[in-house]
Design a protein around this motif. Structure first.
Motif, PDB file in Angstrom:
ATOM      1  N   UNK A 110       1.134  -1.009   0.074  1.00  0.00           N
ATOM      2  CA  UNK A 110       0.153   0.281  -0.003  1.00  0.00           C
ATOM      3  C   UNK A 110       0.636   0.989  -0.225  1.00  0.00           C
ATOM      4  N   UNK A 111       1.918   1.409   0.825  1.00  0.00           N
ATOM      5  CA  UNK A 111       2.893   2.277   0.793  1.00  0.00           C
ATOM      6  C   UNK A 111       3.773   3.110  -0.223  1.00  0.00           C
ATOM      7  N   UNK A 112       3.494   1.978  -1.392  1.00  0.00           N
ATOM      8  CA  UNK A 112       4.257   1.793  -2.754  1.00  0.00           C
ATOM      9  C   UNK A 112       3.427   2.287  -3.414  1.00  0.00           C
ATOM     10  N   UNK A 113       2.174   2.400  -3.288  1.00  0.00           N
ATOM     11  CA  UNK A 113       1.659   2.356  -4.392  1.00  0.00           C
ATOM     12  C   UNK A 113       0.570   3.425  -4.113  1.00  0.00           C
ATOM     13  N   UNK A 114       0.958   4.472  -2.743  1.00  0.00           N
ATOM     14  CA  UNK A 114       0.565   5.624  -2.190  1.00  0.00           C
ATOM     15  C   UNK A 114       1.444   7.433  -2.917  1.00  0.00           C
ATOM     16  N   UNK A 115       0.457   7.760  -3.345  1.00  0.00           N
ATOM     17  CA  UNK A 115       1.123   8.953  -4.099  1.00  0.00           C
ATOM     18  C   UNK A 115       0.381  10.639  -3.262  1.00  0.00           C
ATOM     19  N   UNK A 116       0.671  11.605  -3.328  1.00  0.00           N
ATOM     20  CA  UNK A 116       0.274  12.651  -2.599  1.00  0.00           C
ATOM     21  C   UNK A 116       1.529  13.803  -3.266  1.00  0.00           C
ATOM     22  N   UNK A 117       0.130  14.504  -4.610  1.00  0.00           N
ATOM     23  CA  UNK A 117       1.249  15.513  -5.022  1.00  0.00           C
ATOM     24  C   UNK A 117       0.512  16.830  -4.231  1.00  0.00           C
ATOM     25  N   UNK A 118       2.706  16.779  -3.976  1.00  0.00           N
ATOM     26  CA  UNK A 118       2.717  17.372  -3.262  1.00  0.00           C
ATOM     27  C   UNK A 118       4.646  18.736  -4.271  1.00  0.00           C
ATOM     28  N   UNK A 119       4.675  19.469  -3.402  1.00  0.00           N
ATOM     29  CA  UNK A 119       5.636  20.666  -4.212  1.00  0.00           C
ATOM     30  C   UNK A 119       6.700  19.901  -4.245  1.00  0.00           C
ATOM     31  N   UNK A 120       7.207  18.673  -3.819  1.00  0.00           N
ATOM     32  CA  UNK A 120       8.401  18.054  -3.892  1.00  0.00           C
ATOM     33  C   UNK A 120       8.228  16.807  -4.821  1.00  0.00           C
TER      34      UNK A 120
ATOM     35  N   UNK B 131       0.835  -6.071 -16.627  1.00  0.00           N
ATOM     36  CA  UNK B 131       1.081  -6.901 -15.262  1.00  0.00           C
ATOM     37  C   UNK B 131       1.700  -6.515 -14.008  1.00  0.00           C
ATOM     38  N   UNK B 132       2.948  -6.333 -13.746  1.00  0.00           N
ATOM     39  CA  UNK B 132       3.501  -5.968 -13.324  1.00  0.00           C
ATOM     40  C   UNK B 132       4.498  -7.410 -12.457  1.00  0.00           C
ATOM     41  N   UNK B 133       4.392  -7.854 -13.998  1.00  0.00           N
ATOM     42  CA  UNK B 133       5.492  -8.934 -13.806  1.00  0.00           C
ATOM     43  C   UNK B 133       6.799  -9.219 -13.917  1.00  0.00           C
TER      44      UNK B 133
ATOM     45  N   UNK C 141      -3.958  12.229  -0.448  1.00  0.00           N
ATOM     46  CA  UNK C 141      -3.222  10.921  -0.659  1.00  0.00           C
ATOM     47  C   UNK C 141      -4.312  10.678  -1.751  1.00  0.00           C
ATOM     48  N   UNK C 142      -3.560   9.287  -2.783  1.00  0.00           N
ATOM     49  CA  UNK C 142      -4.952   8.596  -3.531  1.00  0.00           C
ATOM     50  C   UNK C 142      -3.603   7.563  -3.619  1.00  0.00           C
ATOM     51  N   UNK C 143      -3.742   6.201  -3.901  1.00  0.00           N
ATOM     52  CA  UNK C 143      -3.513   4.808  -3.768  1.00  0.00           C
ATOM     53  C   UNK C 143      -3.459   4.679  -5.472  1.00  0.00           C
ATOM     54  N   UNK C 144      -2.582   4.129  -5.863  1.00  0.00           N
ATOM     55  CA  UNK C 144      -2.478   4.023  -7.879  1.00  0.00           C
ATOM     56  C   UNK C 144      -2.588   2.228  -8.227  1.00  0.00           C
ATOM     57  N   UNK C 145      -3.343   2.205  -9.111  1.00  0.00           N
ATOM     58  CA  UNK C 145      -3.565   0.559  -9.246  1.00  0.00           C
ATOM     59  C   UNK C 145      -2.413  -0.202  -9.209  1.00  0.00           C
ATOM     60  N   UNK C 146      -1.147   0.354 -10.014  1.00  0.00           N
ATOM     61  CA  UNK C 146       0.273  -0.739  -9.818  1.00  0.00           C
ATOM     62  C   UNK C 146       1.731   0.357  -9.509  1.00  0.00           C
ATOM     63  N   UNK C 147       2.713  -0.282 -10.077  1.00  0.00           N
ATOM     64  CA  UNK C 147       3.950   0.284  -9.990  1.00  0.00           C
ATOM     65  C   UNK C 147       4.042   1.301 -10.796  1.00  0.00           C
ATOM     66  N   UNK C 148       3.291   0.824 -11.880  1.00  0.00           N
ATOM     67  CA  UNK C 148       3.408   1.707 -13.331  1.00  0.00           C
ATOM     68  C   UNK C 148       2.894   2.614 -13.748  1.00  0.00           C
ATOM     69  N   UNK C 149       2.375   3.329 -12.329  1.00  0.00           N
ATOM     70  CA  UNK C 149       1.379   4.414 -12.767  1.00  0.00           C
ATOM     71  C   UNK C 149       1.260   5.296 -11.704  1.00  0.00           C
ATOM     72  N   UNK C 150       1.011   6.568 -11.515  1.00  0.00           N
ATOM     73  CA  UNK C 150       1.047   7.771 -11.248  1.00  0.00           C
ATOM     74  C   UNK C 150       0.352   8.207 -11.167  1.00  0.00           C
ATOM     75  N   UNK C 151      -1.381   7.836 -11.895  1.00  0.00           N
ATOM     76  CA  UNK C 151      -2.483   8.868 -11.478  1.00  0.00           C
ATOM     77  C   UNK C 151      -3.476   7.927 -11.010  1.00  0.00           C
ATOM     78  N   UNK C 152      -4.676   8.606 -10.511  1.00  0.00           N
ATOM     79  CA  UNK C 152      -5.620   8.028  -9.981  1.00  0.00           C
ATOM     80  C   UNK C 152      -6.936   7.707 -10.911  1.00  0.00           C
ATOM     81  N   UNK C 153      -7.282   6.372 -10.187  1.00  0.00           N
ATOM     82  CA  UNK C 153      -7.982   5.398 -11.330  1.00  0.00           C
ATOM     83  C   UNK C 153      -9.229   5.845 -10.945  1.00  0.00           C
TER      84      UNK C 153
ATOM     85  N   UNK D  18       8.807  -7.581  -5.902  1.00  0.00           N
ATOM     86  CA  UNK D  18       7.805  -6.700  -5.948  1.00  0.00           C
ATOM     87  C   UNK D  18       6.926  -6.236  -4.888  1.00  0.00           C
ATOM     88  N   UNK D  19       7.683  -5.098  -5.170  1.00  0.00           N
ATOM     89  CA  UNK D  19       7.269  -4.302  -3.956  1.00  0.00           C
ATOM     90  C   UNK D  19       5.766  -3.460  -3.940  1.00  0.00           C
ATOM     91  N   UNK D  20       5.107  -4.254  -4.784  1.00  0.00           N
ATOM     92  CA  UNK D  20       3.636  -3.075  -4.371  1.00  0.00           C
ATOM     93  C   UNK D  20       2.779  -3.897  -4.798  1.00  0.00           C
TER      94      UNK D  20
END
Ligand SMILES: OC[C@H]1O[C@H](O[C@H]2O[C@H](CO)[C@@H](O)[C@H](O)[C@H]2O)[C@H](O)[C@@H](O)[C@@H]1O
Ligand SMILES: [Ca+2]
Length: 855
Positions: free
Chosen positions: A278-288, A788-790, A381-393, A796-798
């Motif tokens: 969950x942690x590795x799939x979490x994104x939160x847009x901020x200045x950094x 697929x995330x394989x 904050x939001x969680x993305x579907x898989x490691x290669x994503x950065x956007x909210x689905x 595998x981290x996410x």
């Protein structure tokens, strides 16, 4: 106690019999100091103050054994008892893992760390040999007993086998119990491991590798001097994963618990999801990080690679915020953040016009202190579907929230709803995902159920938070109001008006607006389709893309194809032969079931929470109208979609005015929504369930409906033989709702077994979808996208968002016996066959002679 008394006597001896001859200020008051035994005189020369200080410090440490940290256990009746956490005790049955109570917090010098702690703790400074004063302190093996079965998040279901705490007695032989290894050089061990075991050089250790499956490593007790074996694919692949993680934490030496390598796989996966995925799939847009998040992996063009963010025309606060970041911040990947306003009018031509300059779409922000006495903006904050994503689905978010809430991650689930409210307000809908090329396209709607679920968690949380209960409850009510106002707006302006509403049937279809070729698919996705057109016009495929998109070439047939293609993507089932070339003309069972759920949820919430009158920006809503809408929809679904004879719901072809007879597992969605009658539910179980039930769970559609696939007709990922987490989840919940708990349990067993099997055999893999017809490498799905995330290296981290959630949810339906059998990787055939006749009913099986689908 004996130790204490002994030490006390020693200190009485030093402190009183040999008192100091002088204080810090030189005052002499010694009684015995005048005796002139040389050593005693030296001791007596120490000042009294020094001795008092030393006495206090040392006696505190000597007393420590009597000050053992306590662990709070929650009894089944809700009461709490405390037990020392480092001693073996007999534990009464029914003790549960304490909510948010970490067992075995260890002092940095204790030499003991929970073998199942989070990577940041396990590989953090406390266990870093390079930083420890003596190696032996960290390397020492301690046989503390209660080291199993812990998660640091609440596990809420009473059937969860792991919510019970089993304390074990101290083993008599340190070398066999809780063994620990000393890895003196992580790089070297990694090199040896991969060289010997990774025979196919994919940086994973799997059952397909043909190495000796054994590696010798040093033991911790001997500081690496004595060696021992780590054997078998599962343990070696876990070793590879742990070494890789430790290296990422900057470590080159470590002490590793064997328990971390041979852990029950169900527990390991459950723990990884909570602690890491969950942690590795979490994104939160901020200045950094906004520039990093804005970068797009799907559009690989020079302009596509520039990090870009689009802000709604009426949100100047965010525009200024991002502009300021762009001014201050370093370029990412050679380019500075490009901040742009979106046009006020977002129509298909406009969306196409910015396809060449794709960007992230701004989401909801709130004000927070900037740490310098001012205020700044921060995204939810939001969680993305898989490691290669950065956007909210869209629908992924709902599915993931089902798991997140079970893990107590309310902020993440709420953050996603807040972002949806923002999307509805500023982009007119919950988007497929927040990228510019998804404007105008939504995904299956789940907002009302999502909102209720988050609201209920907020209320529960408010009651736990005694100080601020009133304020938190008000916040929850306000959240519910905003969510339902947004959902009503979405219902009316997206799903129940043209072009998605069919006025004749009163049912809805997926029907996004858009022009041109979707730019986000894999580059070759449309090659087979477009080649004949390119040939016809005597241009290359690349040229054809350009000429067709800018309307120089006009091909009405292709326009129609892409209309349906966009609709398929809006349905979330992209792609499937059920929907290809027809989707926008289908009143699908899935969408209409979801809209029925909106209607009943809205009616219920208006009545129960808003005194039967909810005032939105544009209307005043009452429960009666929504009830009526739900009744009407049920009637229409029964008329157009339900097939009594076959016990299944089909989609309805609005053009041909007949049922589209593709057998899809979406037939169970009306049960999830509660719009089937008990008789319809029974018929579906009797006549349809077996058509979709495969070795590893429910398949997306039947083989008969899919037909043959080959070079000319390639496999589609939402067809046979693939199974998807959201399909499993909705069917489990639906069956359970209608009293078919046994079927739910059986299907959960199949799916969780499949996930666990792939996890054990393939280096901890968790993928987007599985081939549910086989227990042998079910994660190998050779259809369409690379989501697929394989393709990870080492570890595998996410996992994959909704699959993670399905694992958490599935466990709550299973009993201890089932969970243990999955932990032992017992195939469904064997497990169901070995059930006692009286146990079979609880898995929805007849007492005997049930034919169990085999691998
Ligand atoms: O880029 C190809 C497609 O990728 C997405 O679809 C798939 O992944 C999504 C995220 O997990 C999921 O929501 C969807 O059901 C999958 O089929 C995206 O949603 C598509 O629009 C896109 O064309
Ligand atoms: Ca390999």
């Amino acid at each position: 106690m004996r130790v204490f008394k002994k030490n006390l006597l020693v200190w009485i001896f030093f402190g009183i019999l040999i008192p100091s001859r002088r204080s810090l200020w030189g005052r002499r008051y010694s009684l015995l100091g005048r005796f002139s035994f040389p050593h005693i005189r030296e001791l007596a020369d120490l000042t009294l103050e020094f001795k008092i200080l030393a006495f206090c410090l040392l006696s505190t440490s000597l007393l420590q054994p009597y000050n053992i940290p306590q662990t709070t256990f929650i009894m089944e009746d809700g009461s709490a008892i405390e037990r020392p956490h480092s001693v073996a005790v007999d534990v009464p049955d029914g003790l549960q893992q304490p909510h948010h109570t970490r067992t075995f917090s260890t002092g940095s010098n204790s030499g003991f760390i929970d073998p199942f702690s989070e990577p940041s703790q396990y590989y953090g400074p406390a266990t870093d040999i390079a930083r420890a004063s003596t190696r032996s302190k960290i390397g020492r093996t301690r046989t503390l007993s209660a080291v199993e079965n812990r998660f640091n998040r609440p596990i809420v279901h009473e059937d969860d086998a792991f919510s019970k705490v089993h304390l074990q007695r101290r083993g008599s032989n340190d070398s066999l119990v809780n063994r620990r290894f000393f890895i003196s050089d992580i790089d070297e061990t990694l090199r040896d491991l991969l060289k010997n075991e990774d025979s196919d050089s994919n940086c994973q250790i799997t059952i397909e590798d043909t190495g000796p499956k054994v590696l010798r490593v040093g033991t911790a007790n001997s500081n690496g001097y004595r060696q021992t074996d780590i054997r078998g694919t599962y343990m070696l692949s876990n070793l590879l994963q742990e070494l890789t993680i430790a290296k990422r934490f900057g470590r080159n030496q470590m002490v590793l618990d064997e328990a971390r390598l041979n852990e029950n796989p169900v527990k390991r996966l459950r723990r990884l999801i909570s602690h890491s995925f969950w942690k590795n799939l979490t994104r939160q847009v901020g200045s950094g990080n906004v520039a990093e998040i804005a970068q797009d992996t799907k559009i690989d063009t020079p302009d596509g690679r520039i990090p870009r963010i689009y802000v709604p025309h009426d949100d100047p606060e965010q525009y200024e915020f991002y502009l300021e970041i762009a001014r201050k911040n370093e370029a990412v990947g050679g380019a500075r953040l490009d901040v742009r306003y979106l046009s006020k009018v977002i129509d298909p031509e406009y969306v196409k016009s910015i396809n060449g300059t794709p960007g992230l779409l701004a989401l909801a922000t709130h004000k927070v202190p900037d740490g310098k006495g001012g205020i700044t903006l921060e995204g939810y904050p939001y969680v993305v579907p898989g490691g290669r994503f950065n956007e909210l689905y869209g629908w992924d978010s709902y599915m993931m929230a089902l798991g997140l809430l079970k893990d107590g991650m309310l902020d993440l689930a709420r953050g996603m709803v807040e972002n949806f409210i923002y999307e509805i307000r500023h982009y007119g809908m919950i988007l497929n995902a927040n990228r510019s090329y998804y404007l105008g396209r939504s995904q299956p709607p789940f907002l009302t159920d999502f909102g209720i679920m988050v609201y209920e968690a907020m209320v529960e949380h408010a009651h736990q938070n005694e100080e601020d209960t009133e304020k938190s409850l008000q916040d929850a009510e306000y959240f519910l109001r905003r969510t339902f106002c947004a959902a009503i707006c979405e219902y009316k302006t997206v799903w129940c008006c043209e072009p998605r509403l069919d006025k004749t049937t009163g049912l809805s279809s997926y029907h996004p607006q858009g022009v041109g070729i979707p730019p986000e698919t894999e580059s070759t996705h449309f090659t087979t389709l477009l080649t004949p057109y390119a040939k016809k016009h005597g241009v290359s495929i690349e040229e054809f893309y350009e000429l067709y998109n800018n309307h120089t070439i006009v091909e009405p047939e292709l326009d129609e194809y892409f209309l349906h293609d966009r609709a398929v993507r809006e349905s979330g089932h992209d792609t499937s032969y059920r929907l290809e070339g027809i989707c926008a003309s289908l009143a699908t069972v899935d969408l209409n079931a979801l809209l029925y759920k909106y209607e009943v949820d809205i009616a219920k919430i208006i009545k129960e929470h808003f005194n039967d009158e909810l005032v939105t920006e544009n209307s005043v809503e009452h429960s009666a109208e929504w009830k009526k809408r739900a009744e009407l929809r049920k009637e229409r679904m029964d008329k157009y979609l339900w097939n009594e004879e076959e016990g299944i719901y089909f989609d309805y072809n609005l053009k041909l005015k007949k049922q589209h007879r593709y057998e899809s597992v979406t037939t169970f969605w009306p049960m999830w929504a509660g719009c089937s009658s008990p008789e319809q539910a029974q018929l579906m179980v009797d006549k349809s369930l077996s058509k979709f039930e495969e070795f590893g769970g429910l398949v997306a559609g039947t083989l008969a409906s899919r037909g043959n696939v080959g070079l000319e007709r390639p496999s589609r990922q939402w067809d046979y033989p693939y199974g998807w987490a959201p399909q499993q989840i909705l069917a489990w919940v639906g069956l359970d709702k209608y009293g078919f708990r046994g079927h739910t349990k059986r299907l959960c067993y199949r799916w969780l077994y499949l996930m666990t099997k792939a996890f054990v055999d393939y280096n901890g893999i968790v993928v987007e979808k599985y081939d549910v017809t086989t227990g042998t490498s079910p994660h190998k799905v050779d259809a369409e996208y690379g989501n697929q995330g394989a393709d990870f290296k080492g570890v595998a981290t996410e996992g994959f968002g909704w699959v993670n959630a399905s694992f958490i949810l599935g466990l709550t339906y299973l009993d201890v016996q089932g969970i243990r059998a999955i932990g032992a990787v017992t195939s469904p055939d064997v497990f169901f066959r070995k059930l006692k006749p009286w146990e079979r009913a609880s898995y929805g099986l007849r007492p005997c002679n049930e034919i169990v689908k085999s691998n």
